[in-house]
Design an enzyme around this catalytic site. Structure first.
Site, PDB file in Angstrom:
ATOM      1  N   LYS A 166     -42.305 -10.201  -6.050  1.00 22.47           N
ATOM      2  CA  LYS A 166     -41.786  -8.751  -6.189  1.00 22.47           C
ATOM      3  C   LYS A 166     -42.542  -7.594  -5.602  1.00 22.47           C
ATOM      4  CE  LYS A 166     -42.692  -8.547 -11.079  1.00 22.47           C
ATOM      5  NZ  LYS A 166     -42.341  -8.807 -12.328  1.00 22.47           N
ATOM      6  N   ARG A 226     -35.120  -7.465 -23.352  1.00 19.01           N
ATOM      7  CA  ARG A 226     -34.800  -6.906 -22.084  1.00 19.01           C
ATOM      8  C   ARG A 226     -33.793  -7.680 -21.567  1.00 19.01           C
ATOM      9  NH1 ARG A 226     -39.392  -6.756 -17.203  1.00 19.01           N
ATOM     10  NH2 ARG A 226     -39.260  -8.904 -17.172  1.00 19.01           N
ATOM     11  N   TYR A 256     -54.506  22.665   0.542  1.00 21.94           N
ATOM     12  CA  TYR A 256     -53.195  23.409   0.013  1.00 21.94           C
ATOM     13  C   TYR A 256     -53.919  24.110  -1.382  1.00 21.94           C
ATOM     14  CZ  TYR A 256     -49.990  20.972   2.888  1.00 21.94           C
ATOM     15  OH  TYR A 256     -49.409  20.603   3.821  1.00 21.94           O
ATOM     16  N   MET A 296     -49.869  14.685   2.367  1.00 18.84           N
ATOM     17  CA  MET A 296     -48.961  13.625   2.524  1.00 18.84           C
ATOM     18  C   MET A 296     -49.713  12.456   3.380  1.00 18.84           C
ATOM     19  SD  MET A 296     -45.266  13.572   4.149  1.00 18.84           S
ATOM     20  CE  MET A 296     -44.151  14.250   3.046  1.00 18.84           C
TER      21      MET A 296
HETATM   22  C1  LIG Z   1     -43.337  -9.621 -12.845  1.00 13.14           C
HETATM   23  C2  LIG Z   1     -43.306 -10.719 -13.679  1.00 13.14           C
HETATM   24  C3  LIG Z   1     -44.136 -11.801 -13.773  1.00 13.14           C
HETATM   25  C4  LIG Z   1     -45.525 -11.773 -13.223  1.00 13.14           C
HETATM   26  O1  LIG Z   1     -46.357 -11.037 -13.889  1.00 13.14           O
HETATM   27  P1  LIG Z   1     -47.911 -11.082 -13.817  1.00 13.14           P
HETATM   28  O2  LIG Z   1     -48.508 -10.522 -14.749  1.00 13.14           O
HETATM   29  O3  LIG Z   1     -48.074 -10.186 -12.497  1.00 13.14           O
HETATM   30  O4  LIG Z   1     -48.244 -12.304 -13.339  1.00 13.14           O
HETATM   31  C5  LIG Z   1     -43.732 -12.779 -14.579  1.00 13.14           C
HETATM   32  N1  LIG Z   1     -42.421 -12.863 -15.032  1.00 13.14           N
HETATM   33  C6  LIG Z   1     -41.535 -12.075 -15.105  1.00 13.14           C
HETATM   34  C7  LIG Z   1     -40.352 -12.132 -15.815  1.00 13.14           C
HETATM   35  C8  LIG Z   1     -41.850 -10.681 -14.166  1.00 13.14           C
HETATM   36  O5  LIG Z   1     -40.969  -9.733 -14.409  1.00 13.14           O
END
Ligand SMILES: *Cc1c(COP(=O)(O)O)cnc(C)c1O
Length: 603
Positions: free
Chosen positions: A271, A365, A496, A545
């Site tokens: 992700k 969650r 700046y 920037m």
């Molecule tokens: C992001 C995430 C992971 C990965 O976590 P790391 O600590 O980077 O390995 C695993 N499971 C879920 C549900 C996540 O959201």
């Protein structure tokens, strides 16, 4: 570049073997190589399209291992045979991690690989020099090398040396003999098509007290390689860029896999643009290494991976509304059922959907409470939805305090109780998974089917948060260049609002990287440093920037010179962990901020 040595001077004593091993990377489950060699090998094999077919028969061996091989061969096949076919202890390039024996997957893996002569072998042979490899024992050179022809036995010497040897049709011994005739006053001048080089050898005899002295290629000689004009700027490496260390990524993958049981598989969590590394290149690399489970946060990310990998399981961890059901179904993506309402809506669309069910074991969650089996069970009954996995998430697996461990153990127990409860009702939970990187490192005994690895794959694990000490290497480094230099008098302000002014007469380097590349604007107020000329220098003033200021004092820096924001230069390193600590955040945030406008370059 001086890698034309058979014996590695720095690592010659047995007690240093473990130290030496640390500097090697795994390239498959048996083989370790020097990172430089592993990177070149990655590039060579992918350029020739041989990812699936080529296997590696051997890489690094310790002196002790080589000794055993020699003794065993002598005993089994006699002295003559052993000394014709087996390199002697301390004379084997395997000790340097620079030799590669190649084979074809699925074929006999004996050191003599008669099959390695097909089209792929020819293709690889034709361009070996371009990637820095030479054939160690060619047929027509058996008299010189003193060993029989070995058509699979390649060695990494670096592109420059490989190119010269290739052009002159030399083997290593001939090249070394030639280099011996070159001296500082009479160097060998060579143009490789891009750049001019001077090469010569110098004796280091005074420090050598070993039996190897006097042989042709050994540590009695130091090879000097000098560039005569500045290196051309490689494509993409002009303003600010991210380098991805393919050898480190492969090594991390194999190191994690080796730490798992045979039944467990990695689900690579990619992700946030693969934690800022670049989703497409990372997904492609991992796919080629055989990873076939991925997790992402969004539909868009899932589609990028599906384009590259038609068969992998791709789990979307975040919310996807039912309006995407058709696309999800057609692309065979796996969804997380984020609520019963969403699950019902998906079911009603009529499209067949594959999904994983989250179980709330304490993070609060996603998912129904682990204890509420009725609530969980009804998801499995929904028509059109096939649940192929059941999972949960540990909320403080990276915390080693006794209280945190009690919480995590409670989560683990709730999770497995829920899984058992479902099975008891005749429900198949599919693949079961609970651990992220720290969950795996701190609770490695859990026997889940999948391990969701994000940050561990990228090699940024905090030592003090991890009980299992795996040798994981950072994959990403961030680079920029000096755009301008300004001499400032004591008290003169820069940037700046003149937030910063020179505490004494000094020089400010203006770097061609800024907050829109993903550095936090606040980092120049929080003591973040960069590496210039191998030295730490502080960011100062208000970051712009696309540019920022560094106080370099009296360092002899020049315009255009490379600066390391994250990574290593000389003996100094700045890790993403260090930056995260100084800026009051965590590594995944620091990395995922890195913007797409910086080119991602595999090294
Ligand atoms: C992001 C995430 C992971 C990965 O976590 P790391 O600590 O980077 O390995 C695993 N499971 C879920 C549900 C996540 O959201």
């Amino acid at each position: 570049m001086d890698c034309v040595r058979l014996v590695n001077r720095e690592h010659r004593l047995p007690h240093e073997e473990s130290l030496w091993t640390k500097e090697l990377v795994w390239i498959d489950h048996q083989t370790q190589l020097q990172p430089v060699c592993a990177r070149a090998l990655n590039a060579w094999i992918s350029a020739c399209g041989g990812e699936q077919e080529v296997t590696f028969v051997s890489g690094w061996r310790s002196y002790a291992q080589q000794h055993i091989i020699m003794k065993e061969t002598e005993a089994e096949r006699g002295w003559d045979y052993a000394h014709q076919f087996v390199a002697e202890v301390r004379a084997s390039e395997h000790h340097t991690g620079l030799a590669i024996d190649l084979g074809i997957a699925g074929k006999d893996q004996d050191l003599i690989c008669p099959d390695f002569s097909g089209p792929l072998a020819e293709k690889m042979h034709a361009c070996a020099a371009r990637f820095g490899f030479i054939l160690r024992y060619p047929k027509q050179k058996t008299k010189i090398t003193g060993i029989s022809e070995e058509p699979w036995h390649y060695r990494y010497v670096g592109p420059l040396h490989a190119q010269i040897m290739n052009e002159k049709d030399w083997v290593l011994e001939e090249y070394a003999e030639f280099l011996r005739t070159c001296s500082p006053s009479h160097p060998y001048l060579y143009f490789d098509g891009q750049q001019h080089w001077a090469l010569w050898t110098q004796s280091v005899s005074s420090t050598v007290d070993d039996g190897a002295a006097g042989s042709l290629l050994d540590e009695t000689t130091r090879l000097i390689v000098q560039a005569l004009d500045p290196a051309p700027v490689a494509i993409g490496k002009d303003r600010a860029w991210v380098e991805l260390d393919s050898a480190a990524l492969r090594h991390n993958l194999i190191t994690l896999e080796k730490a798992m049981s045979d039944e467990q598989k990695i689900m690579a969590v990619l992700k946030a643009n693969a934690y800022g590394h670049g989703l497409a290149p990372i997904a492609q690399f991992l796919s080629r290494q055989g990873v076939d489970h991925f997790a992402v946060a969004t539909m868009e990310e899932a589609k990028v991976i599906r384009d590259l990998n038609p068969n992998a399981e791709i789990l979307i961890l975040g919310y996807v509304p039912a309006c995407h059901a058709q696309e999800v179904s057609e692309l065979k993506l796996s969804l997380t059922l984020t609520s019963y309402q969403q699950a019902c809506q998906l079911s009603q669309t009529g499209y067949p959907i594959t999904a994983h069910l989250p179980v709330d074991t304490g993070m609060h969650r996603l998912g129904e409470a682990a204890q509420d089996l009725d609530a969980l069970a009804r998801y499995y009954q929904l028509p059109n939805i096939k649940i192929t996995g059941t999972y949960s998430h540990l909320y403080e697996a990276d915390n080693l305090s006794p209280e945190a461990q009690v919480h995590t153990q409670a989560q683990i127990e709730r999770f497995f109780a829920a899984i058992d409860g479902l099975k008891h009702r005749g429900i198949d939970p599919g693949r079961v998974h609970l651990q992220g990187s720290y969950g795996f490192l701190n609770y490695p005994e859990l026997r889940c089917d999948l391990v969701r690895c994000g940050i561990a794959l990228f090699g940024c694990i905090a030592d003090h948060r991890s009980q299992t000490k795996l040798d994981l290497r950072p994959v990403a480094s961030v680079h920029t260049r000096i755009a301008a230099l300004r001499s400032l008098k004591k008290g003169e302000g820069a940037g700046y609002n003149h937030v910063w002014s020179a505490p004494q007469d000094t020089t400010a380097a203006i770097l061609s990287i800024g907050y829109s590349d993903g550095l936090l604007r606040s980092s120049s107020f929080q003591g973040v440093e960069v590496l210039i000329h191998g030295q730490r220098c502080p960011l100062v003033g208000a970051m712009c920037m696309d540019q920022c200021f560094v106080d370099i004092g009296s360092l002899p820096a020049v315009i255009g010179e490379e600066v390391i924001v994250i990574g290593t230069q000389g003996t100094q390193s700045i890790s993403a962990l260090e930056i995260a600590d100084r800026t009051g955040t965590i590594v995944p945030e620091t990395l995922s901020l890195l913007r797409g406008r910086m080119p991602r370059i595999f090294i």
